[in-house]
Design an enzyme around this catalytic site. Structure first.
Site, PDB file in Angstrom:
ATOM      1  N   LYS A 116      11.872  21.057  15.927  1.00 16.77           N
ATOM      2  CA  LYS A 116      12.343  19.966  16.789  1.00 16.77           C
ATOM      3  C   LYS A 116      13.639  20.269  17.515  1.00 16.77           C
ATOM      4  O   LYS A 116      13.849  19.791  18.630  1.00 16.77           O
ATOM      5  CB  LYS A 116      12.469  18.703  15.972  1.00 16.77           C
ATOM      6  N   HIS A 207       7.589   3.419  22.938  1.00 19.45           N
ATOM      7  CA  HIS A 207       7.155   4.812  22.828  1.00 19.45           C
ATOM      8  C   HIS A 207       6.206   5.065  24.001  1.00 19.45           C
ATOM      9  O   HIS A 207       5.140   4.461  24.069  1.00 19.45           O
ATOM     10  CB  HIS A 207       6.442   5.037  21.498  1.00 19.45           C
ATOM     11  N   ARG A 290      -1.138  19.934  21.467  1.00 24.90           N
ATOM     12  CA  ARG A 290      -2.547  19.791  21.070  1.00 24.90           C
ATOM     13  C   ARG A 290      -3.113  18.540  21.718  1.00 24.90           C
ATOM     14  O   ARG A 290      -2.407  17.792  22.385  1.00 24.90           O
ATOM     15  CB  ARG A 290      -2.619  19.638  19.549  1.00 24.90           C
ATOM     16  N   ARG A 336      -7.156   1.946  16.763  1.00 23.28           N
ATOM     17  CA  ARG A 336      -7.505   2.916  15.716  1.00 23.28           C
ATOM     18  C   ARG A 336      -8.086   2.162  14.537  1.00 23.28           C
ATOM     19  O   ARG A 336      -7.398   1.331  13.935  1.00 23.28           O
ATOM     20  CB  ARG A 336      -6.264   3.670  15.246  1.00 23.28           C
TER      21      ARG A 336
HETATM   22  P1  ADP Z   1       7.465  12.501  13.950  1.00 19.03           P
HETATM   23  O1  ADP Z   1       7.167  13.865  14.476  1.00 19.03           O
HETATM   24  O2  ADP Z   1       7.859  12.498  12.516  1.00 19.03           O
HETATM   25  O3  ADP Z   1       6.380  11.509  14.258  1.00 19.03           O
HETATM   26  P2  ADP Z   1       9.092  11.572  16.224  1.00 19.03           P
HETATM   27  O4  ADP Z   1      10.298  12.255  16.692  1.00 19.03           O
HETATM   28  O5  ADP Z   1       7.862  11.711  17.054  1.00 19.03           O
HETATM   29  O6  ADP Z   1       8.803  12.026  14.719  1.00 19.03           O
HETATM   30  O7  ADP Z   1       9.392  10.038  16.046  1.00 19.03           O
HETATM   31  C1  ADP Z   1       8.441   9.154  15.494  1.00 19.03           C
HETATM   32  C2  ADP Z   1       8.834   7.716  15.727  1.00 19.03           C
HETATM   33  O8  ADP Z   1      10.141   7.448  15.144  1.00 19.03           O
HETATM   34  C3  ADP Z   1       8.985   7.335  17.195  1.00 19.03           C
HETATM   35  O9  ADP Z   1       7.769   6.973  17.800  1.00 19.03           O
HETATM   36  C4  ADP Z   1       9.932   6.153  17.068  1.00 19.03           C
HETATM   37  O10 ADP Z   1       9.217   5.022  16.609  1.00 19.03           O
HETATM   38  C5  ADP Z   1      10.892   6.567  15.961  1.00 19.03           C
HETATM   39  N1  ADP Z   1      12.092   7.270  16.491  1.00 19.03           N
HETATM   40  C6  ADP Z   1      12.222   8.606  16.678  1.00 19.03           C
HETATM   41  N2  ADP Z   1      13.428   8.928  17.206  1.00 19.03           N
HETATM   42  C7  ADP Z   1      14.102   7.761  17.374  1.00 19.03           C
HETATM   43  C8  ADP Z   1      15.417   7.393  17.871  1.00 19.03           C
HETATM   44  N3  ADP Z   1      16.286   8.323  18.306  1.00 19.03           N
HETATM   45  N4  ADP Z   1      15.752   6.082  17.879  1.00 19.03           N
HETATM   46  C9  ADP Z   1      14.890   5.134  17.441  1.00 19.03           C
HETATM   47  N5  ADP Z   1      13.654   5.411  16.951  1.00 19.03           N
HETATM   48  C10 ADP Z   1      13.250   6.693  16.910  1.00 19.03           C
END
Ligand code: ADP
Length: 448
Positions: A116, A207, A290, A336
């Site tokens: 990441k 999101h 993916r 889903r």
């Molecule tokens: P993972 O790979 O574990 O799914 P992500 O980075 O895609 O992690 O984040 C997953 C979810 O976590 C996001 O869709 C959001 O709901 C929350 N999230 C991630 N980063 C932030 C942030 N900086 N502030 C608030 N919520 C966050």
């Protein structure tokens, strides 16, 4: 050219890939664990190979068995679906060494986006807007200094993260030490890597993610966005395209930023660039290299088969469309459907005694389930996806209400009743929700 594809996955996504191969006249090989011998993807494939016992690590994650299955059947390409080995760079390398085409990006691109911190640095360098955060890894000793710079609240996230694990919010200085140490131990337990980083915690974002496809030669397109704000425990539940929050200019602007970044990267294959969106600003959180679970809503509004495109670019045939040719038409929603209790979300494996999928204009059901199918307890509880398309969001919602009433899955508990509640909710009707909306709604319903 690709002539025989081995599908290294199970369930609805194995079926999804198989359908695309059949349409392209490509032979298919299904692999399965002993628990999945009677699965639909096995029945419909031209050939099938049992690759091991039920636990995923011994079957769907067993690289040696999968490569052996390719050798035995003469498969010249592998489609990994999502999950399992889909973002495993070592798997892509091994296939390469065996002269088997991996239907996906290069191993290098998987590696870059799989870490990441590197992913964020790369995104930033490619001109993609990112969440303000630490420049690299955060250690207990430098956490406070970095957090003060970013400003509270902050989010501690696992470098190797996925599925929302290893993530902790620190509201203030008092919470920081504990948040860092729990995130580190959760990350270690989940990913075998305790490295964490820090980001500004956004309060009420949506999101929103952008679908991209590249040919590996410097051509890339975007297929608009999906709004996946309705989540439970960071898992998406309901997705829509387009996002109720964006207008055409915003869509094309962020879409073009992403497509341009993929051109610079010479990205090959389908990918999704995920953002949090707040007060009109996009903040990159990660890129998935993916096909995503929710890809069908993009297919519904663009008419483009993403698996066809993946296979085309993997075989060197290039993209079938240019950016100018893409027309966004109407609105699509995906629900889903999980084999889970709709209130407690406890998994509910077992035998499906009745199964009736809805139909009609604008309705798609992607599922490997059928009457008499026994859902094994070993895997993800996703048993199907319901995708509804309409000319407008209102038409799409009206259709979804009708379709949910038609869907029958008996013998097990499913999350269908949750969607019947959501479709009648005023905030959902208005498209007025953020990433916390569903958790709050579920907490309120539980208290009633
Ligand atoms: P993972 O790979 O574990 O799914 P992500 O980075 O895609 O992690 O984040 C997953 C979810 O976590 C996001 O869709 C959001 O709901 C929350 N999230 C991630 N980063 C932030 C942030 N900086 N502030 C608030 N919520 C966050």
């Amino acid at each position: 050219m690709i002539s025989k594809v081995l599908i290294a996955n199970r369930g609805e996504i194995a079926l999804r890939v198989l359908r695309a191969c059949k349409e392209l006249g490509i032979a298919t090989v299904a692999v399965h664990s002993t628990a999945d011998a009677d699965a639909m993807h096995v029945r419909l494939a031209d050939e099938s190979v049992c690759i091991g016992p039920p636990p995923s690590r011994d079957s769907y994650l067993n690289i040696h068995q999968i490569v052996a299955a390719c050798e035995i059947t003469g498969a010249d390409a592998v489609h990994p679906g999502y999950g399992f080995l889909s973002e495993n760079a070592k798997f892509a390398d091994i296939l390469d060494a065996h002269d088997i085409t991996f239907i996906g990006p290069t191993a290098d691109h998987i590696r870059i986006m799989g870490d990441k911190i590197t992913a964020k640095e790369t995104a930033k360098a490619l001109g993609i807007p990112v969440v303000p955060g630490s420049a690299g890894e955060v250690k207990p000793e430098n956490a406070l200094e970095i957090a003060r710079e970013i400003g509270f609240p902050v989010l501690i996230k696992a470098t190797a993260g996925g599925g929302g694990r290893g993530m902790k919010v620190a509201k203030s200085e008092a919470d920081l030490e504990e948040a860092v140490s729990t995130a580190r131990s959760e990350a270690l337990a989940a990913f075998g890597n305790d490295a964490v980083y820090m980001e500004k915690y956004l309060g009420k974002p949506r999101h929103i993610e952008i679908q991209v496809v590249g040919d590996g030669e410097g051509n890339a397109i975007h297929l608009g966005e999906r709004d996946c704000s309705l989540q439970r425990r960071h898992q998406k539940v309901w997705e829509e395209a387009n996002s109720p929050a964006l207008n055409v200019e915003q869509r094309m602007k962020i879409g073009e930023i992403c497509a341009d970044a993929m051109r610079k990267l010479k990205y090959r294959g389908a990918g999704t660039i995920e953002f949090l969106y707040e007060n009109g600003e996009f903040y990159f959180i990660e890129m998935n290299t993916r096909l995503q679970v929710e890809h069908p809503i993009t297919e519904a509004i663009t008419g483009i088969d993403l698996v066809h495109e993946q296979i085309r670019v993997a075989s060197g045939a290039g993209l079938s469309v240019t950016q100018d040719e893409i027309v966004f038409s109407g609105h699509a929603i995906e629900c889903r459907i999980n084999a889970e209790d709709p209130r407690t979300f406890v998994p509910s494996p077992g035998t499906i005694t009745h199964f009736h999928a809805p139909g009609g204009l604008g309705v798609r059901v992607d599922s490997g389930a059928y009457q008499g199918y026994r859902i094994p307890p070993y895997y993800d509880s996703l048993i199907g996806k319901l995708i509804v398309h309409g000319r407008t969001r209102v038409e799409c919602m009206m259709r979804l209400r009708r379709v949910l009433d038609e869907f029958v899955i008996d013998g097990i508990k499913t999350t269908l009743p949750l969607f019947q509640d959501l479709i009648n909710n005023q905030d959902i009707a208005n498209g007025d929700y953020d990433i916390h909306w569903l958790e709050n709604y579920l907490a309120k319903s539980a208290a009633e």
